[in-house]
Design an enzyme around this catalytic site. Sequence first.
Site, PDB file in Angstrom:
ATOM      1  N   LEU A   1      36.062 -14.791 -19.009  1.00  0.00           N
ATOM      2  CA  LEU A   1      37.313 -14.393 -18.372  1.00  0.00           C
ATOM      3  C   LEU A   1      37.261 -14.500 -16.865  1.00  0.00           C
ATOM      4  O   LEU A   1      38.287 -14.588 -16.212  1.00  0.00           O
ATOM      5  CB  LEU A   1      37.656 -12.947 -18.759  1.00  0.00           C
ATOM      6  CG  LEU A   1      37.767 -12.665 -20.259  1.00  0.00           C
ATOM      7  CD1 LEU A   1      38.029 -11.191 -20.489  1.00  0.00           C
ATOM      8  CD2 LEU A   1      38.856 -13.511 -20.874  1.00  0.00           C
TER       9      LEU A   1
ATOM     10  N   GLU B   1      34.336 -14.009 -13.130  1.00  0.00           N
ATOM     11  CA  GLU B   1      33.023 -13.647 -12.626  1.00  0.00           C
ATOM     12  C   GLU B   1      33.175 -13.025 -11.253  1.00  0.00           C
ATOM     13  O   GLU B   1      34.042 -13.408 -10.474  1.00  0.00           O
ATOM     14  CB  GLU B   1      32.112 -14.880 -12.552  1.00  0.00           C
ATOM     15  CG  GLU B   1      30.672 -14.541 -12.245  1.00  0.00           C
ATOM     16  CD  GLU B   1      29.730 -15.673 -12.606  1.00  0.00           C
ATOM     17  OE1 GLU B   1      28.519 -15.510 -12.383  1.00  0.00           O
ATOM     18  OE2 GLU B   1      30.208 -16.699 -13.116  1.00  0.00           O
ATOM     19  N   GLY B   2      32.337 -12.048 -10.954  1.00  0.00           N
ATOM     20  CA  GLY B   2      32.378 -11.388  -9.665  1.00  0.00           C
ATOM     21  C   GLY B   2      31.019 -10.882  -9.266  1.00  0.00           C
ATOM     22  O   GLY B   2      29.991 -11.387  -9.728  1.00  0.00           O
ATOM     23  N   GLY B   3      31.004  -9.860  -8.413  1.00  0.00           N
ATOM     24  CA  GLY B   3      29.740  -9.355  -7.910  1.00  0.00           C
ATOM     25  C   GLY B   3      28.844  -8.781  -8.983  1.00  0.00           C
ATOM     26  O   GLY B   3      27.621  -8.871  -8.905  1.00  0.00           O
ATOM     27  N   PHE B   4      29.440  -8.171 -10.010  1.00  0.00           N
ATOM     28  CA  PHE B   4      28.646  -7.592 -11.104  1.00  0.00           C
ATOM     29  C   PHE B   4      28.042  -8.687 -11.968  1.00  0.00           C
ATOM     30  O   PHE B   4      26.917  -8.585 -12.440  1.00  0.00           O
ATOM     31  CB  PHE B   4      29.559  -6.695 -11.952  1.00  0.00           C
ATOM     32  CG  PHE B   4      28.847  -5.872 -12.982  1.00  0.00           C
ATOM     33  CD1 PHE B   4      28.510  -4.554 -12.709  1.00  0.00           C
ATOM     34  CD2 PHE B   4      28.516  -6.398 -14.214  1.00  0.00           C
ATOM     35  CE1 PHE B   4      27.858  -3.783 -13.656  1.00  0.00           C
ATOM     36  CE2 PHE B   4      27.865  -5.646 -15.166  1.00  0.00           C
ATOM     37  CZ  PHE B   4      27.531  -4.334 -14.885  1.00  0.00           C
TER      38      PHE B   4
ATOM     39  N   VAL C   1      32.328 -11.902 -16.909  1.00  0.00           N
ATOM     40  CA  VAL C   1      33.066 -11.059 -17.847  1.00  0.00           C
ATOM     41  C   VAL C   1      33.533 -11.937 -19.005  1.00  0.00           C
ATOM     42  O   VAL C   1      34.055 -13.024 -18.794  1.00  0.00           O
ATOM     43  CB  VAL C   1      34.283 -10.390 -17.178  1.00  0.00           C
ATOM     44  CG1 VAL C   1      35.001  -9.479 -18.159  1.00  0.00           C
ATOM     45  CG2 VAL C   1      33.855  -9.621 -15.949  1.00  0.00           C
TER      46      VAL C   1
ATOM     47  N   ASP D   1      37.918   2.228  -4.606  1.00  0.00           N
ATOM     48  CA  ASP D   1      38.210   0.790  -4.657  1.00  0.00           C
ATOM     49  C   ASP D   1      39.509   0.522  -5.420  1.00  0.00           C
ATOM     50  O   ASP D   1      39.568  -0.340  -6.291  1.00  0.00           O
ATOM     51  CB  ASP D   1      37.053   0.027  -5.295  1.00  0.00           C
ATOM     52  CG  ASP D   1      37.092  -1.461  -4.970  1.00  0.00           C
ATOM     53  OD1 ASP D   1      37.697  -1.823  -3.936  1.00  0.00           O
ATOM     54  OD2 ASP D   1      36.521  -2.258  -5.737  1.00  0.00           O
TER      55      ASP D   1
END
Length: 850
Positions: free
Chosen positions: A533, A535-538, A541, A652
């Site tokens: 779905l 992608e980010g800092g974590f 997904v 946030d």
Amino acid sequence: MWSNCIFLTLFTFYLFLGQSCCQTDTLLQGQYLKDGQELVSAFNIFKLKFFNFENSSNWYLGIWYNNFYLSGAVWIANRNNPVLGRSGSLTVDSLGRLRILRGASSLLELSSTETTGNTTLKLLDSGNLQLQEMDSDGSMKRTLWQSFDYPTDTLLPGMKLGFNVKTGKRWELTSWLGDTLPASGSFVFGMDDNITNRLTILWLGNVYWASGLWFKGGFSLEKLNTNGFIFSFVSTESEHYFMYSGDENYGGPLFPRIRIDQQGSLQKINLDGVKKHVHCSPSVFGEELEYGCYQQNFRNCVPARYKEVTGSWDCSPFGFGYTYTRKTYDLSYCSRFGYTFRETVSPSAENGFVFNEIGRRLSSYDCYVKCLQNCSCVAYASTNGDGTGCEIWNTDPTNENSASHHPRTIYIRIKGSKLAATWLVVVASLFLIIPVTWLIIYLVLRKFKIKGTNFVSESLKMISSQSCSLTNKRLSTLRVGSTIDQEMLLLELGIERRRRGKRSARNNNNELQIFSFESVAFATDYFSDANKLGEGGFGPVYKGRLIDGEEVAIKRLSLASGQGLVEFKNEAMLIAKLQHTNLVKLLGCCVEKDEKMLIYEYMPNKSLDYFLFDPLRKIVLDWKLRFRIMEGIIQGLLYLHKYSRLKVIHRDIKAGNILLDEDMNPKISDFGMARIFGAQESKANTKRVAGTFGYMSPEYFREGLFSAKSDVFSFGVLMLEIICGRKNNSFHHDSEGPLNLIVHVWNLFKENRVREVIDPSLGDSAVENPQVLRCVQVALLCVQQNADDRPSMLDVVSMIYGDGNNALSLPKEPAFYDGPPRSSPEMEVEPPEMENVSANRVTITVMEAR
């Protein structure tokens, strides 16, 4: 390694030394292969011949290795149709059919395809016997039939394990009935019908063993001995199958071979002829072999457990380990410990109960298990002279003086040594000691607020090494590996391993569920790009579907992520304790090996920014829906700040962290940066600032101070974005224009031109709607420079529902009106995240450990 090299050298020397001018690898059409004759492959590796076993008049046609130390047939053409006596022959008839004859009569037709072309039978150096139609120039036109499509009990490199979707043809291994009886036995090794990316062994049609799921070039079952095998998985529209090739370090392309024996064990047979275990069968008390497998004569031991649903089998003598779900058939309790079988040759005084398995012959091993499953069984024996069939007795049947029955081998059940009972006491003691020890350590850690020390870790590892197994709590189809670090992390999260109950029960349980890596991988189609779905800092997904059909969103912590265990624990612990209709629901987590994942409810409408900042999709958001979304966010924040059992500051709030369910109801997500406040605590300070540019309050960005008013500021920015349909930082490319959306709205508000900021896609009715204008003023009150001037979320509720009779105070100068923010020299400010339209259904924020 050196032994393999020596054997390979001798093997090669033997091949070339043994070549004869008279031998051939081809049987021409009309020729016959009879007893005493052989086909030998081009390089003398394999041979095809008729053979029999000692003291047996049954003859079989089989393929063998053509050397003196690799014994045993690797393929048998007529395993279930032996030729009586030496009258057998093999021929390719005038119609191109491959047939085994008994004298002049046809016994078995291996290939029934008729052809008018020239047909020959050829034995290849791979061990494959092929019936080939030839062109006029002597080249092969096509393969009409091949032995690789009809495996028996042995798998050679290049053979398939799987099935053809269109024809229904299956490639699988079937064990022998006995040591000298190659007829089809009770164990079948092949691809799972329901889960095509794993291998299973079936015993009498029930799952006996499973390889674990195929993932990233390997099987998930850790204790699967695949040394020497290079497996591959092929899945097309017409075929699904596994195949392997030989590793050069283990004998080259022709070795090792895999064989399934009469007891359901997979054997790896190397170039030197030495047999080793590929997997560990259901655990028994016995001698420890390679990879922790235990094996001895099966009649002298009793499996600790014989299960196949939530069945726990592994490579320890205690029967705890790899878990999967299938229909169960436990051994009777009386059979689990303290019994062995004594072999005796005696007539039977009376007839016992004879199992009549229609269409199947039971092996001696099958009969042994039938007896174990019956507490009344005191003896068993084969009913046929070839060791097949099954008869059991509930009283001792032996009688030396009986003249009514001929002597035969009977296995008498007797009470064995106290070894099993002793182990039971030891294991029970360990199960008591280990949880108590963990509880004490956990209480000490909590008391002194210690997150873990090397001493604790080493102590726990020492305790673990003294025990052979940890308690295996299973979650139906969900499971987590029980390493020390995982257990300590779960203890910190306040999560106990437990069975995943019924769906209704789970919905009423606020505690996290624990998912195994295998179950998550299966749910996401092994983390396929099609299910990704965003992608980010974590980390990435994924969308997933659990085995019960529930759709979920899975955040997988990337090993390269700047985020880590602190944020993972923070989010897991917080969301698990917070329950509100406007907060995203965390279903569970996965903590296994180096994997850390969070499993959320799936939001089909993605996040608010997906609609709000797209010129076409924003049309869906009319004013009524936008106001309802703002209401939901307000209720969620009010719950966090005032009405939850924990006072939580999110830190946030932004459009990307507002998820939308199927009815477009908003849900606040991403609690990795959230902080819990005490009852009397109103603000806190941090020296490491991280967040999303444009949403951070000035006191947080400049001084590291944050409070509930920090969330109010972020919400004010979000309100303006919802009303205007623009990002707060969408002005930063315009050097002559306002600094950001806040300043732009403030300037127009002072000039009484606030209607100009309303999103044109809302239409003219919104421009004259007093509710819209009121919300603009409430948003400006939320983004004031001084935190004390901002309203609380409880105040915001009363403000947005007010009317013209309840006048709002005029907002003061907003934050950052005097220019870009500048951080204090004492502060360590991380590079802020630039806001992008999110394709995620679960959002991710760049965070740093606090």
